[in-house]
Design a protein around this motif. Structure first.
Motif, PDB file in Angstrom:
ATOM      1  N   LEU A  19       0.853  -1.178   0.000  1.00  0.00           N
ATOM      2  CA  LEU A  19       0.000   0.000   0.000  1.00  0.00           C
ATOM      3  C   LEU A  19       0.894   1.233   0.000  1.00  0.00           C
ATOM      4  CD1 LEU A  19      -2.817   1.410   0.354  1.00  0.00           C
ATOM      5  CD2 LEU A  19      -2.351   1.367   2.827  1.00  0.00           C
ATOM      6  N   GLY A  20       0.739   2.082  -0.995  1.00  0.00           N
ATOM      7  CA  GLY A  20       1.480   3.332  -1.059  1.00  0.00           C
ATOM      8  C   GLY A  20       0.524   4.512  -1.094  1.00  0.00           C
ATOM      9  N   VAL A  21       0.597   5.381  -0.093  1.00  0.00           N
ATOM     10  CA  VAL A  21      -0.264   6.575  -0.025  1.00  0.00           C
ATOM     11  C   VAL A  21       0.650   7.769   0.206  1.00  0.00           C
ATOM     12  CG1 VAL A  21      -2.222   7.684   1.099  1.00  0.00           C
ATOM     13  CG2 VAL A  21      -2.147   5.191   0.920  1.00  0.00           C
ATOM     14  N   PHE A  22       0.691   8.700  -0.752  1.00  0.00           N
ATOM     15  CA  PHE A  22       1.753   9.693  -0.792  1.00  0.00           C
ATOM     16  C   PHE A  22       1.315  11.129  -0.549  1.00  0.00           C
ATOM     17  CE2 PHE A  22       2.759   6.189  -3.735  1.00  0.00           C
ATOM     18  CZ  PHE A  22       3.867   5.675  -3.087  1.00  0.00           C
ATOM     19  N   TYR A  23       0.002  11.386  -0.428  1.00  0.00           N
ATOM     20  CA  TYR A  23      -0.433  12.770  -0.308  1.00  0.00           C
ATOM     21  C   TYR A  23      -1.891  12.799   0.118  1.00  0.00           C
ATOM     22  CZ  TYR A  23       0.702  17.665  -1.485  1.00  0.00           C
ATOM     23  OH  TYR A  23       1.026  19.004  -1.430  1.00  0.00           O
ATOM     24  N   GLU A  24      -2.292  13.886   0.747  1.00  0.00           N
ATOM     25  CA  GLU A  24      -3.703  14.065   1.076  1.00  0.00           C
ATOM     26  C   GLU A  24      -4.459  14.484  -0.181  1.00  0.00           C
ATOM     27  OE1 GLU A  24      -6.586  16.586   4.154  1.00  0.00           O
ATOM     28  OE2 GLU A  24      -4.411  16.507   4.479  1.00  0.00           O
ATOM     29  N   GLY A  25      -5.630  13.900  -0.396  1.00  0.00           N
ATOM     30  CA  GLY A  25      -6.384  14.196  -1.612  1.00  0.00           C
ATOM     31  C   GLY A  25      -5.682  13.628  -2.825  1.00  0.00           C
ATOM     32  N   GLY A  26      -5.808  14.327  -3.961  1.00  0.00           N
ATOM     33  CA  GLY A  26      -5.076  13.918  -5.149  1.00  0.00           C
ATOM     34  C   GLY A  26      -3.623  14.340  -5.060  1.00  0.00           C
ATOM     35  N   LEU A  27      -2.763  13.688  -5.828  1.00  0.00           N
ATOM     36  CA  LEU A  27      -1.364  14.106  -5.885  1.00  0.00           C
ATOM     37  C   LEU A  27      -1.286  15.476  -6.567  1.00  0.00           C
ATOM     38  CD1 LEU A  27       0.406  10.783  -6.964  1.00  0.00           C
ATOM     39  CD2 LEU A  27      -0.371  11.503  -4.687  1.00  0.00           C
ATOM     40  N   PRO A  28      -0.273  16.277  -6.261  1.00  0.00           N
ATOM     41  CA  PRO A  28      -0.154  17.590  -6.913  1.00  0.00           C
ATOM     42  C   PRO A  28      -0.067  17.446  -8.423  1.00  0.00           C
ATOM     43  CG  PRO A  28       1.317  17.441  -5.013  1.00  0.00           C
ATOM     44  CD  PRO A  28       0.774  16.052  -5.250  1.00  0.00           C
ATOM     45  N   TYR A  29      -0.544  18.468  -9.111  1.00  0.00           N
ATOM     46  CA  TYR A  29      -0.415  18.479 -10.568  1.00  0.00           C
ATOM     47  C   TYR A  29       1.054  18.382 -10.964  1.00  0.00           C
ATOM     48  CZ  TYR A  29      -5.316  19.836 -11.186  1.00  0.00           C
ATOM     49  OH  TYR A  29      -6.697  19.857 -11.197  1.00  0.00           O
ATOM     50  N   SER A  30       1.312  17.702 -12.069  1.00  0.00           N
ATOM     51  CA  SER A  30       2.685  17.474 -12.530  1.00  0.00           C
ATOM     52  C   SER A  30       3.440  18.773 -12.747  1.00  0.00           C
ATOM     53  CB  SER A  30       2.666  16.677 -13.844  1.00  0.00           C
ATOM     54  OG  SER A  30       2.046  15.440 -13.661  1.00  0.00           O
ATOM     55  N   LEU A  31       2.772  19.782 -13.295  1.00  0.00           N
ATOM     56  CA  LEU A  31       3.419  21.060 -13.571  1.00  0.00           C
ATOM     57  C   LEU A  31       3.873  21.724 -12.285  1.00  0.00           C
ATOM     58  CD1 LEU A  31       4.110  22.944 -15.947  1.00  0.00           C
ATOM     59  CD2 LEU A  31       1.866  24.022 -15.639  1.00  0.00           C
ATOM     60  N   ASP A  32       3.034  21.731 -11.255  1.00  0.00           N
ATOM     61  CA  ASP A  32       3.391  22.339  -9.970  1.00  0.00           C
ATOM     62  C   ASP A  32       4.457  21.528  -9.247  1.00  0.00           C
ATOM     63  OD1 ASP A  32       1.436  24.263 -10.464  1.00  0.00           O
ATOM     64  OD2 ASP A  32      -0.104  23.151  -9.357  1.00  0.00           O
ATOM     65  N   ALA A  33       4.330  20.208  -9.283  1.00  0.00           N
ATOM     66  CA  ALA A  33       5.279  19.342  -8.590  1.00  0.00           C
ATOM     67  C   ALA A  33       6.698  19.525  -9.106  1.00  0.00           C
ATOM     68  CB  ALA A  33       4.853  17.881  -8.716  1.00  0.00           C
ATOM     69  N   ALA A  34       6.829  19.769 -10.404  1.00  0.00           N
ATOM     70  CA  ALA A  34       8.153  19.921 -11.008  1.00  0.00           C
ATOM     71  C   ALA A  34       8.885  21.151 -10.489  1.00  0.00           C
ATOM     72  CB  ALA A  34       8.029  20.001 -12.522  1.00  0.00           C
ATOM     73  N   GLN A  35       8.148  22.117  -9.945  1.00  0.00           N
ATOM     74  CA  GLN A  35       8.753  23.348  -9.438  1.00  0.00           C
ATOM     75  C   GLN A  35       8.987  23.323  -7.931  1.00  0.00           C
ATOM     76  OE1 GLN A  35       9.710  25.754 -11.566  1.00  0.00           O
ATOM     77  NE2 GLN A  35       8.929  24.491 -13.246  1.00  0.00           N
ATOM     78  N   ASP A  36       8.620  22.242  -7.284  1.00  0.00           N
ATOM     79  CA  ASP A  36       8.672  22.164  -5.817  1.00  0.00           C
ATOM     80  C   ASP A  36       9.530  20.967  -5.407  1.00  0.00           C
ATOM     81  OD1 ASP A  36       8.027  21.602  -3.048  1.00  0.00           O
ATOM     82  OD2 ASP A  36       6.258  22.890  -3.282  1.00  0.00           O
ATOM     83  N   ALA A  37      10.721  21.259  -4.897  1.00  0.00           N
ATOM     84  CA  ALA A  37      11.661  20.191  -4.545  1.00  0.00           C
ATOM     85  C   ALA A  37      11.092  19.279  -3.464  1.00  0.00           C
ATOM     86  CB  ALA A  37      12.991  20.793  -4.092  1.00  0.00           C
ATOM     87  N   ALA A  38      10.379  19.844  -2.498  1.00  0.00           N
ATOM     88  CA  ALA A  38       9.832  19.031  -1.401  1.00  0.00           C
ATOM     89  C   ALA A  38       8.793  18.049  -1.929  1.00  0.00           C
ATOM     90  CB  ALA A  38       9.216  19.939  -0.341  1.00  0.00           C
ATOM     91  N   ILE A  39       7.939  18.511  -2.828  1.00  0.00           N
ATOM     92  CA  ILE A  39       6.929  17.620  -3.412  1.00  0.00           C
ATOM     93  C   ILE A  39       7.607  16.556  -4.265  1.00  0.00           C
ATOM     94  CG2 ILE A  39       5.045  17.490  -5.088  1.00  0.00           C
ATOM     95  CD1 ILE A  39       4.073  20.183  -4.046  1.00  0.00           C
ATOM     96  N   SER A  40       8.595  16.959  -5.044  1.00  0.00           N
ATOM     97  CA  SER A  40       9.291  15.993  -5.903  1.00  0.00           C
ATOM     98  C   SER A  40       9.982  14.909  -5.086  1.00  0.00           C
ATOM     99  CB  SER A  40      10.318  16.722  -6.784  1.00  0.00           C
ATOM    100  OG  SER A  40       9.664  17.603  -7.674  1.00  0.00           O
TER     101      SER A  40
END
Length: 468
Positions: free
Chosen positions: A228-249
């Motif tokens: 079981l892998g659960v990585f974030y509350e709600g949906g995962l961040p959008y790919s475009l936003d995630a690419a700009q955020d080192a912590a999310i990446s």
């Protein structure tokens, strides 16, 4: 043959096809000799993908990266069997994701909002339970909560797709081999309404539980140990936003990475596997008319398609199914004197409309709104346009699904259309027939036009399972 006889025979053929059930449609569509049995099946769903989304994502890839999308490369190279699919539910020409996934999962059209449960209360056994009973490894990966409608439709039965806390508990005894996505709030004792520590329950039941990308990538669970892998509350961040955020990446894996890990785990089963892969945030972006979110999440989905196709080409025993559950918002690129120049702005986007609007407050000035949008997307709107956006922050009241803060997505999208040449039909699902492609053993079973419910039996037939 006389002309009138030709049309008479054609009409009789069409009538006969309309009377066939799902299993008969599969047989009727089998114009070629039945090929080898599919040991594995990978079923990829870009949730809410209108044809315009597929088209524009590929155009963006060509102009930005110099290559066609993986999906359309398969068309260009004539490597897949292609069809149009009717997506209706039991009670509407326009389906929701729960009924759409249930059509594949249970093989029966159910009302919108239900998961494999008919209006009279009849429950239909989901397909991953059937494949698990046949000895195969099974799983789902998604960019939305793992308890959300599309993965759930392959896995469980429920009268209401909204009961995601209960759906999380339904997963527990099933011991499916890989389940990965978002939805932290349905497993964490700090987030659940009943304060139950569902993560702990999964661990005590023998699951390997992972909650970040690095732990997932290092995972090498033995065959038979569920993950079981659960990585974030709600949906995962959008790919475009995630690419700009080192912590999310660092925290959140891409859909392609989850797909790769899921395959590496599932293929340990010598009887094969069945995996559903969902690009769920494509649908959320379409509901918001958020062009950057939509197209870059479609590209992220396409990267997962490549993972699946590369595996299938090497494996030669895997059926890959690529489709969507329904259209959404019907976006398109439209003619104008600056269409190319406007569309090319998407190449420079760093953030989504979701990121822009969440960061604006009623205390912003028009100049600050202009600055934020320019920094995020390279678009310089006018002072009047900025003031129009700000006016909505006096009383946030926009309706729409996946918009809990009632942010003004529609007004921003309307303003952006002049700068991107992208227009929208609506902010909700459509009744469009959708693209469906298959590669590998079993693809010869697909007729050129099919109802969504036919895929249930097609998958079982392709895998050589007659009774389930």
């Amino acid at each position: 043959m006389k002309r009138r006889d030709f049309f008479r025979n054609a009409s009789l053929t069409a009538l006969g096809a309309s009377l066939l059930g799902p299993s008969q449609l599969v047989a009727a569509g089998n114009a070629k000799k039945r090929g080898k049995t599919a040991k594995n099946i990978i079923f990829l769903v870009s949730d809410g993908m209108s044809t315009g989304t597929l088209n524009m994502a590929s155009l963006l890839m060509q102009r930005k990266y110099g290559r066609q999308s993986q999906w359309l490369q398969l068309y260009e190279q004539n490597l897949v069997t292609r069809a149009l699919m009717d997506t209706a539910s039991a009670n509407s020409l326009v389906t929701d994701s729960a009924a759409a996934s249930s059509s594949w999962g249970g093989g029966v059209r159910v009302p919108n909002g239900a998961l494999n449960v008919s209006a009279d209360g009849t429950a239909h056994k989901p397909i991953l339970q059937k494949f698990k009973a046949a000895g195969k490894a099974v799983g789902c990966v998604t960019t939305v909560p793992i308890t959300h409608a599309t993965p759930a439709g392959f896995c469980v039965t429920s009268k209401s797709r909204g009961d995601q806390e209960e759906i999380a508990l339904q997963y527990l005894p099933l011991k499916f081999d890989v389940m990965m996505g978002g939805g932290l709030e349905y497993f964490s004792k700090e987030k659940r309404k009943d304060k139950a520590d569902v993560f702990q329950q999964f661990e005590q039941a023998g699951y390997a539980v992972v909650q970040d990308k690095n732990t997932m990538q290092a995972l090498n669970a033995p065959a038979g140990k569920p993950v079981l892998g659960v990585f974030y509350e709600g949906g995962l961040p959008y790919s475009l936003d995630a690419a700009q955020d080192a912590a999310i990446s660092q925290q959140v894996p891409t859909l392609a990475a989850m797909t790769q890990k899921a395959i590496s785990q599932l293929k340990k089963n010598n009887k094969g596997f069945v995996l559903q892969v969902e690009g769920g945030k494509v649908d959320w972006a379409a509901h918001a008319n958020d062009a950057g979110a939509l197209l870059y999440d479609q590209i992220a989905f396409d990267e997962a398609v490549k993972v699946a196709i590369d595996f299938a080409m090497a494996d030669k025993e895997t059926l890959v199914i690529i489709t969507t559950d329904h259209g959404n918002a019907n976006p398109g690129l439209f003619s104008g004197s600056k269409t190319n120049e406007n569309f090319d702005r998407l190449q420079q986007f760093k953030y989504t409309n979701d990121w822009i609007l969440r960061g604006i407050t009623r205390d912003f000035s028009a100049a600050q709104v202009i600055e934020r949008i320019e920094a995020a997307q390279g678009i310089v709107i006018t002072k009047d346009e900025a003031a129009a956006i700000l006016s909505h922050y006096n009383q946030l009241d926009e309706k729409g699904i996946y918009n809990p803060y009632k942010l003004p997505f529609k007004p921003l999208a309307l303003i952006q259309s002049a700068y991107t040449s992208i227009g929208w039909g609506a902010m909700d699902h459509s009744a469009d027939y959708v693209e469906l492609a298959m590669y590998g053993p079993g693809s010869e079973l697909l007729p050129p036009f099919v109802k969504n419910i036919a895929l249930h039996q097609l998958m079982l037939t392709a895998a050589g399972i007659s009774k389930a």
